[in-house]
Design an enzyme around this catalytic site. Structure first.
Site, PDB file in Angstrom:
ATOM      1  N   ARG A 132     -11.332 -29.406 -20.802  1.00 25.34           N
ATOM      2  CA  ARG A 132     -10.951 -29.359 -22.297  1.00 25.34           C
ATOM      3  C   ARG A 132      -9.726 -29.972 -22.361  1.00 25.34           C
ATOM      4  O   ARG A 132      -8.895 -29.690 -23.625  1.00 25.34           O
ATOM      5  CB  ARG A 132     -10.955 -27.967 -22.902  1.00 25.34           C
ATOM      6  N   LYS A 167      -4.436 -42.847 -28.251  1.00 30.90           N
ATOM      7  CA  LYS A 167      -5.890 -43.365 -28.459  1.00 30.90           C
ATOM      8  C   LYS A 167      -6.526 -43.406 -27.260  1.00 30.90           C
ATOM      9  O   LYS A 167      -6.047 -44.025 -25.988  1.00 30.90           O
ATOM     10  CB  LYS A 167      -6.166 -44.394 -29.285  1.00 30.90           C
ATOM     11  N   GLU A 196      -1.321 -59.213 -28.617  1.00 29.78           N
ATOM     12  CA  GLU A 196      -0.766 -57.964 -29.427  1.00 29.78           C
ATOM     13  C   GLU A 196       0.759 -58.072 -29.760  1.00 29.78           C
ATOM     14  O   GLU A 196       1.203 -57.651 -30.586  1.00 29.78           O
ATOM     15  CB  GLU A 196      -0.976 -56.746 -28.545  1.00 29.78           C
ATOM     16  N   LYS A 222       5.571 -49.636 -32.180  1.00 25.98           N
ATOM     17  CA  LYS A 222       4.427 -48.738 -32.147  1.00 25.98           C
ATOM     18  C   LYS A 222       4.863 -47.167 -32.365  1.00 25.98           C
ATOM     19  O   LYS A 222       4.062 -46.437 -32.904  1.00 25.98           O
ATOM     20  CB  LYS A 222       3.682 -49.007 -30.666  1.00 25.98           C
ATOM     21  N   GLU A 248      -4.102 -41.910 -37.734  1.00 20.98           N
ATOM     22  CA  GLU A 248      -4.530 -43.138 -38.367  1.00 20.98           C
ATOM     23  C   GLU A 248      -5.179 -42.767 -39.740  1.00 20.98           C
ATOM     24  O   GLU A 248      -6.250 -43.231 -40.108  1.00 20.98           O
ATOM     25  CB  GLU A 248      -5.533 -43.972 -37.363  1.00 20.98           C
ATOM     26  N   ARG A 258      -1.112 -46.525 -39.715  1.00 15.28           N
ATOM     27  CA  ARG A 258      -1.457 -46.843 -38.423  1.00 15.28           C
ATOM     28  C   ARG A 258      -2.537 -47.996 -38.313  1.00 15.28           C
ATOM     29  O   ARG A 258      -2.378 -48.674 -37.464  1.00 15.28           O
ATOM     30  CB  ARG A 258      -1.778 -45.629 -37.515  1.00 15.28           C
ATOM     31  N   ASN A 265      -4.413 -52.532 -36.386  1.00 18.14           N
ATOM     32  CA  ASN A 265      -5.615 -53.135 -36.191  1.00 18.14           C
ATOM     33  C   ASN A 265      -5.795 -54.543 -36.835  1.00 18.14           C
ATOM     34  O   ASN A 265      -6.917 -55.059 -36.996  1.00 18.14           O
ATOM     35  CB  ASN A 265      -6.630 -52.273 -36.963  1.00 18.14           C
ATOM     36  N   HIS A 300      -8.225 -56.971 -35.708  1.00 20.71           N
ATOM     37  CA  HIS A 300      -9.198 -56.655 -34.787  1.00 20.71           C
ATOM     38  C   HIS A 300     -10.868 -56.225 -35.467  1.00 20.71           C
ATOM     39  O   HIS A 300     -11.399 -56.067 -34.676  1.00 20.71           O
ATOM     40  CB  HIS A 300      -8.883 -55.059 -34.480  1.00 20.71           C
ATOM     41  N   HIS A 302     -13.188 -57.325 -32.556  1.00 28.35           N
ATOM     42  CA  HIS A 302     -14.299 -56.510 -32.008  1.00 28.35           C
ATOM     43  C   HIS A 302     -15.660 -56.735 -32.232  1.00 28.35           C
ATOM     44  O   HIS A 302     -16.502 -56.780 -31.166  1.00 28.35           O
ATOM     45  CB  HIS A 302     -14.331 -54.845 -32.895  1.00 28.35           C
ATOM     46  N   HIS A 327      -9.698 -58.925 -24.557  1.00 29.23           N
ATOM     47  CA  HIS A 327      -9.656 -58.424 -25.843  1.00 29.23           C
ATOM     48  C   HIS A 327      -8.537 -59.032 -26.843  1.00 29.23           C
ATOM     49  O   HIS A 327      -8.792 -59.589 -27.781  1.00 29.23           O
ATOM     50  CB  HIS A 327      -9.007 -56.950 -25.694  1.00 29.23           C
TER      51      HIS A 327
HETATM   52  N1  GLY Z   1      -4.457 -50.046 -30.943  1.00 27.24           N
HETATM   53  C1  GLY Z   1      -4.118 -49.610 -32.109  1.00 27.24           C
HETATM   54  C2  GLY Z   1      -3.510 -48.253 -32.325  1.00 27.24           C
HETATM   55  O1  GLY Z   1      -3.254 -47.819 -31.207  1.00 27.24           O
HETATM   56  O2  GLY Z   1      -3.585 -47.589 -33.308  1.00 27.24           O
END
Ligand code: GLY
Length: 359
Positions: A119, A141, A183, A225, A235, A239, A243, A246, A250, A263
């Site tokens: 957990r 994330k 990025e 960041k 998010e 946040r 993206n 993206h 994706h 990526h």
């Molecule tokens: N890679 C996008 C984020 O961490 O929100």
């Protein structure tokens, strides 16, 4: 001189160390005597696994290393299941820490295992790719992919610390390094026009991997960041600006088959597309959309996707987790450094813009 930043999340605040020499042991490893389970991949473990193991053992930790095959294909539930079983075999308990040693794939997978094993146990991120340093190792994330789409199963799980040793970039394959630059450019486009200009001015040094320049650039990206994550950890709002590019990226990764494009390469193409969309529907000066594409090209990134199948890409965008009621959402920019999230763009414009950028 190394730089230390903080991701400010109250009592879960954690440090990001960025430097090239005298790399410290990460904070938050738990008491000496506890276990550290290092998860890495078959490219990175032979370079740095034994070194970290020796240092940690010297400091009194019990260390086990687990190695997954390199590449995005390892970021799945089957790999996670194997790692859980290796963690049980290694006798990990709740006092243990997982150390993610590698690029974005390793960070996401190891983070997911740390978030779910027993957990949730402690995680430290030791990113060894540029992409992981400036993006995926910071912010909590974690995820694995499904055949239906990228990062569809995951959980937020903040690390105790991030330790980015820039010297590891010297052993990174050139293609991987360039992929990470996408990025970096993203932060300039969505958040910091001054950074964007700096990247334009120093594109050649950046493409060549100048370590001194990288120290300031990586630190700036991590600072942005860290601020964004502190503002919107889950998010629910801003946040999502991270993206940028993206939504299409994706879809490109998925339709081409994971691993065909790195990526960052897919993100570069996605950003060219989103910049064009921004010029079309948000008033971004056309010349700035061209600047975005030119900078990415100077950094050695692909900016055109010839031979892509729009129907397949459009369908993949619908399946993306950023979609709302099956409508894809885009991050667009009104001007360089100023992002707008959640943009819904009419389908004919999506297709026309695709036709422009894919020629
Ligand atoms: N890679 C996008 C984020 O961490 O929100």
């Amino acid at each position: 001189m190394a730089k230390i930043l903080q991701v400010k999340l109250g009592e879960r605040t954690y440090p990001i160390w960025i430097g090239r020499k005298n790399v410290p042991l990460p904070d938050g490893l738990g008491a000496p005597g506890s276990q550290v389970f290092i998860i890495s991949d078959a490219n990175v473990d032979p370079l740095y696994g034994a070194g970290w193991q020796a240092r940690l053992e010297q400091a009194g930790y019990g260390v086990t290393r687990a190695v997954v095959p390199a590449g995005e294909k390892s970021k799945d539930l089957a790999s996670a299941a194997l790692l859980y079983r290796q963690a049980v075999a290694a006798g990990l308990d709740r006092s243990a820490t997982i150390m993610a040693l590698g690029g974005g794939m390793v960070g996401d997978l190891a983070g997911f295992v740390a978030a779910t094993f027993l957990r949730g146990i402690r995680l430290v991120q030791a990113p060894t790719s540029l992409l992981a340093m400036v993006d995926s190792s910071v912010g909590g994330k974690t995820a694995v992919n499904l055949p239906e789409g990228k990062n569809l199963v995951g959980v937020f799980h903040q690390p105790m610390a991030v330790v980015a040793d820039l010297a590891t970039l010297l052993t990174l394959p050139k293609r991987e390094y360039r992929s990470g630059l996408a990025e970096v450019v993203k932060y300039g486009v969505i958040w910091d026009a001054v950074l964007f200009h700096k990247l334009e001015t120093h594109a050649a040094e950046l493409a060549a991997g100048d370590q001194e320049l990288l120290e300031t650039v990586v630190a700036r990206c991590c600072a942005i960041k860290a601020d964004v994550v502190a503002m919107d950890e889950r998010e629910l709002g801003m946040r999502a600006a991270l993206n940028f590019g993206h939504t299409l990226a994706h879809a490109i990764e998925m339709t081409a088959g994971y691993g065909t494009w790195l990526h960052g390469e897919a993100v570069a193409m996605g950003m060219v597309y989103s910049a064009r969309l921004s010029a079309r529907v948000r008033g971004l000066p056309e010349a700035d959309a061209v600047r975005v594409a030119r900078l990415l090209e100077q950094l050695g990134l692909p900016v055109r996707l010839t031979g892509g199948d729009w129907t397949a890409l459009r369908a993949a965008m619908t399946a993306d987790k950023k979609s709302v009621r099956r409508t894809p959402r885009f991050v667009l920019v009104k001007k360089l450094g100023e992002a707008e999230i959640g943009c819904d763009v009419p389908d004919p414009i999506l297709e026309e813009t695709w036709n422009v950028v894919s020629q």
